[in-house]
Motif scaffolding. Structure first.
Motif, short mmCIF file in Angstrom:
data_model
loop_
_atom_site.label_atom_id
_atom_site.label_comp_id
_atom_site.label_asym_id
_atom_site.label_seq_id
_atom_site.Cartn_x
_atom_site.Cartn_y
_atom_site.Cartn_z
N PRO A 1 0.78 -1.28 0.03
CA PRO A 1 0.00 -0.01 -0.10
C PRO A 1 0.88 1.19 0.06
N LEU A 2 0.60 2.21 -0.98
CA LEU A 2 1.19 3.53 -1.11
C LEU A 2 -0.18 4.67 -0.81
N ASN A 3 0.25 5.76 0.01
CA ASN A 3 -0.62 6.96 -0.31
C ASN A 3 -0.58 7.80 -1.52
N ARG A 4 -1.47 8.63 -1.68
CA ARG A 4 -1.25 9.10 -3.07
C ARG A 4 0.11 9.94 -3.41
N LYS A 5 0.74 10.56 -2.42
CA LYS A 5 2.15 11.27 -2.98
C LYS A 5 3.16 10.33 -2.88
N GLU A 6 3.20 9.01 -2.17
CA GLU A 6 3.95 7.97 -2.05
C GLU A 6 4.14 7.53 -3.59
N PHE A 7 2.67 7.20 -4.09
CA PHE A 7 2.47 6.60 -5.40
C PHE A 7 3.16 7.59 -6.54
N ASP A 8 2.63 8.94 -6.38
CA ASP A 8 3.12 9.87 -7.45
C ASP A 8 4.64 9.85 -7.61
N THR A 9 5.29 9.93 -6.43
CA THR A 9 6.44 10.17 -6.14
C THR A 9 7.25 8.89 -6.62
N LEU A 10 6.86 7.57 -6.37
CA LEU A 10 7.61 6.48 -7.25
C LEU A 10 7.35 6.44 -8.61
N LYS B 1 11.75 9.27 2.80
CA LYS B 1 12.21 8.49 3.95
C LYS B 1 11.04 7.51 4.15
N ASN B 2 9.71 7.97 4.07
CA ASN B 2 8.70 7.01 4.32
C ASN B 2 8.51 5.99 2.97
N LEU B 3 9.01 6.45 2.04
CA LEU B 3 8.83 5.47 0.77
C LEU B 3 9.99 4.39 0.75
N ARG B 4 11.23 4.98 1.04
CA ARG B 4 12.17 3.83 1.25
C ARG B 4 11.97 3.01 2.27
N LYS B 5 11.43 3.04 3.66
CA LYS B 5 10.98 2.30 4.54
C LYS B 5 10.04 1.24 3.67
N LYS B 6 9.00 1.65 2.99
CA LYS B 6 8.24 0.70 2.49
C LYS B 6 8.44 -0.20 1.66
#
Length: 225
Positions: free
Chosen positions: A149-158, A197-202
């Motif tokens: 699961p990714l939130n909207r900004k995490e998805f757009d960033t990736l 930082k959050n995306l790296r953790k996931k």
């Protein structure tokens, strides 16, 4: 994905913006020739919706200038002018599609997605890298076939990283793409660091074999481990 809507009629501009935002696009707008030219030459967009008849200038002139700068990709003309000559002129100047007003918003959304698939993903609806898959239609991210699961900004960033995999991505470019053009007015880009930082953790927890590497003092690069 960031889209610029160049349209001077307020109600239509708002309708297009709302429709695209429901599809999870980041939307910027311009209502006249001068604002449009400022934005297209300062910022980068994944797709531009361009009206031909604008206050203080013509959309065709914007197309000509974009073509000179090598930035004429991913442009859809939206115009009340439906003559064959206008359509041919727009396509010859580098537009990817021409949609005559009035049109259904669902058709416009479909054409935007089709242009993005052709240009960025070779017709596909997903991006694969290492053991990961980003599904753009379902807005899902999976590692070894398991959803992460990714939130909207995490998805757009990736998504932005995957479209630029193995390339240097500056903090400013990432901020403008995911959060919008007004990020050049903020005092700090610490919010970008927090998102990374959050995306790296996931990515680490899901055992993805890709990682966001830091390029000291400049930005980041998405690479395989």
């Amino acid at each position: 994905m960031k889209i610029l809507v160049i349209e001077d009629e307020p109600q239509l501009q708002n309708s297009i913006t709302e429709s695209l935002e429901k599809e999870n696009f980041l939307v910027e707008t311009a209502a006249d020739y001068h604002t449009a030219t400022e934005k297209v030459f300062v910022y980068d967009y994944d797709c531009i919706l361009l009206d031909i008849m604008l206050p203080n200038g013509s959309g065709f002139d914007i197309l000509k200038e974009l073509k000179k700068e090598g930035k004429s990709g991913n442009i859809i003309i939206i115009s009340a002018k439906d003559s064959l000559d206008d359509k041919l002129k727009g396509l010859e100047l580098g537009a990817d599609d021409y949609l005559t007003k009035p049109f259904h918003l669902a058709e416009l959304n479909a054409r935007v997605k089709a242009v993005l698939r052709r240009k960025n993903l070779n017709g596909k609806n997903s991006i694969e890298f290492g053991n990961t898959v980003l599904d753009l239609s379902e807005r899902k991210f999976s590692v070894n076939g398991k959803d992460t699961p990714l939130n909207r900004k995490e998805f757009d960033t990736l998504n932005y990283f995957l479209l630029n995999k193995k390339r240097l991505v500056t903090k400013t470019a990432l901020a403008e793409h995911v959060w919008g053009d007004n990020t050049d007015q903020v005092d700090s880009l610490d919010f970008v660091y927090s998102q990374i930082k959050n995306l790296r953790k996931k990515l680490q927890r899901s055992e993805a074999d890709i990682e966001i590497a830091s390029v000291y003092g400049v930005g980041y690069k998405l690479v395989e481990k």
